[in-house]
Design an enzyme around this catalytic site. Structure first.
Site, short mmCIF file in Angstrom:
data_model
loop_
_atom_site.label_atom_id
_atom_site.label_comp_id
_atom_site.label_asym_id
_atom_site.label_seq_id
_atom_site.Cartn_x
_atom_site.Cartn_y
_atom_site.Cartn_z
CE LYS A 193 -5.53 3.26 -4.18
NZ LYS A 193 -5.76 3.41 -2.72
C1 LIG Z 1 -6.18 2.40 -1.95
C2 LIG Z 1 -5.91 2.57 -0.50
C3 LIG Z 1 -5.84 1.47 0.37
C4 LIG Z 1 -6.12 0.06 -0.08
O1 LIG Z 1 -5.10 -0.45 -0.89
P1 LIG Z 1 -5.36 -1.78 -1.78
O2 LIG Z 1 -4.10 -1.98 -2.50
O3 LIG Z 1 -6.52 -1.47 -2.66
O4 LIG Z 1 -5.66 -2.88 -0.81
C5 LIG Z 1 -5.52 1.71 1.70
N1 LIG Z 1 -5.31 2.96 2.16
C6 LIG Z 1 -5.37 4.04 1.36
C7 LIG Z 1 -5.17 5.38 1.94
C8 LIG Z 1 -5.66 3.89 0.00
O5 LIG Z 1 -5.73 4.97 -0.79
#
Ligand SMILES: *Cc1c(COP(=O)(O)O)cnc(C)c1O
Length: 437
Positions: free
Chosen positions: A107
């Site tokens: 993210k």
């Molecule tokens: C947020 C997150 C996800 C999921 O991603 P989305 O875009 O919400 O499907 C998967 N793995 C990690 C480590 C995350 O922080």
């Protein structure tokens, strides 16, 4: 480029408005139009481009009406200034490691890209904007890091007491300054509910300009396309890869589907889910039913009603057969995830985090059914963020990345509040900051 609402009742907007509004008034999601298409010449040339050149090429059509190229270059350079290595885990199976950013989760790119765009848009603002987010762990850290110290912006993060990992909590509470952490005596759904209510509260919105930084924001969503281009830049085969994506709100995989719609050569997508299986159920039956959230060891994917699902439908014009021929979905339980972490470490000496392990397992299931197709899974978080799950499964220490050394010793500051909305409201109305030190 214009952005329309998937519900079709709100007016089209520019990139700037889409980023600042977050969500259209009709509660749909913003969707870009027209979608870029990539020609053969570009796809050949792509491998020779630097990641910054490539990122600018991809994101320019989405942003150029509102952000000049020179600014966009600066924003991109700051958002992606770390590595995105494609690592061979075993024959025909590669991990795209997306955890080399400051908070060790994928993210970081989306949050930093959004921060760069907002900073540019608000550069001459007369008053501050408050970013209000609820987090189950990873989002809050990435947002805190991306917006710490940014002028004209206050960040308020709500997280559930006792439900985030030790490192995650430090990442939320040690910035101070313009980043305020509120520890809520409740679960993630409570945090989410309180945030939603704040956005619709007249008294609060008169007092403060609120915006959200959650995964439906186009700046976060669209910048995730870069991962798939970076993966293909490093892919050593002619045959396009199958890509397996650990999915919660489905923003990441939906960005991959968009890149592929434009022509990026990907054979097939796998949505890798934990016990929260609304999308796997949809792929199986054609009926989509959002569900209550179930808590699992891959907690960043604990989402019962994935918000970006409507964007996937939009890409495939709501055609179920088309969705199904482009994307498979798997629901992997916690026991299998643990067993995968243990076995992959034993056989390949590669340490998976629980989210990466779900994606790896889904990829292997797909390969079993499809003649051992060559594939990539996205490894979205560093295993050090989940030591309680991972450490007992491997007989080795998880290496501690440089960026978080010393974090344990830092003192965090947060304000404890109940799950009662009134308490959040009073605090937001006072507009005080939690004092650090
Ligand atoms: C947020 C997150 C996800 C999921 O991603 P989305 O875009 O919400 O499907 C998967 N793995 C990690 C480590 C995350 O922080």
């Amino acid at each position: 480029m214009r952005y329309f609402s998937t519900n079709r009742f709100s007016a089209d907007v520019t990139f700037r408005e889409a980023v600042i509004n977050g969500q259209p008034p009709d509660k749909g999601l913003y969707f870009p139009n027209p979608l870029p298409r990539y020609d053969e010449a570009f796809l050949k040339r792509m491998k020779e481009m630097s990641k910054e050149e490539l990122a600018l090429y991809i994101l320019k059509p989405f942003t150029e009406d509102d952000i000049p190229e020179k600014e966009m270059k600066t924003i991109i350079e700051a958002a992606i200034n770390f590595e995105f290595p494609l690592v061979e885990v075993e024959k025909s199976v590669y991990a795209l490691e997306l955890f080399h950013g400051p908070t060790l989760a994928f993210k970081d790119v989306g949050a930093r890209f959004m921060s760069g765009c907002l900073k540019y848009f608000l550069r001459e603002a007369a008053s501050n904007t408050t970013i209000l987010v609820a987090t189950s762990g990873d989002t809050g850290g990435a947002v805190a890091d991306a917006f710490a110290g940014v002028e004209h912006i206050d960040v308020v993060i709500l997280y559930p007491a006792g439900k985030v990992s030790g490192i995650q909590e430090k990442q939320l509470t040690t910035y101070g300054g313009n980043v305020q952490a509120l520890q809520v005596a409740g679960n993630f759904d409570d945090c989410q509910r309180m945030v939603k209510q704040a956005f619709t509260d007249d008294a609060i919105t008169r007092k403060r300009t609120l915006t959200s930084a959650n995964s439906i924001n186009v700046a976060r969503w669209l910048s995730q396309q870069l991962y798939y281009f970076f993966a293909l830049q490093q892919w050593p085969y002619e045959e396009p890869p199958v890509i397996s994506v650990p999915s919660g709100n489905f923003g990441n995989i939906c960005a991959g589907l968009l890149a592929r719609f434009g022509g990026l050569p990907v054979q097939h997508f796998n949505a890798a889910c934990n016990a929260n299986d609304a999308v796997p159920q949809y792929i199986e039956s054609g009926a989509y039913e959002p569900k209550e959230t179930i808590a699992t060891i891959s907690n960043a994917m604990d989402v019962g009603a994935p918000s970006n699902f409507v964007r996937i439908l939009e890409i495939f014009e709501k055609n179920y057969a088309l969705v199904k021929s482009n994307m498979s979905a798997f629901s992997i339980d916690d026991d299998t995830t643990r067993e995968t972490i243990r076995r992959v470490y034993e056989e390949n000496k590669y340490i998976l985090d629980p989210h990466g392990a779900v994606a790896y397992t889904a990829l292997q299931k797909y390969r079993e059914q499809h003649g051992d197709a060559k594939g990539i899974f996205l490894h979205t978080a560093h295993p050090i963020k989940f030591p309680d799950v991972v450490s007992p499964l491997i007989d080795d220490k998880i290496p501690v990345p440089h960026s978080i050394r010393g974090l344990e010793k830092k003192k965090g500051h947060s304000l404890k509040i109940s799950a009662d909305f009134e308490e959040l409201k009073q605090w937001l109305m006072r507009g005080n900051r939690i004092t650090t030190n």
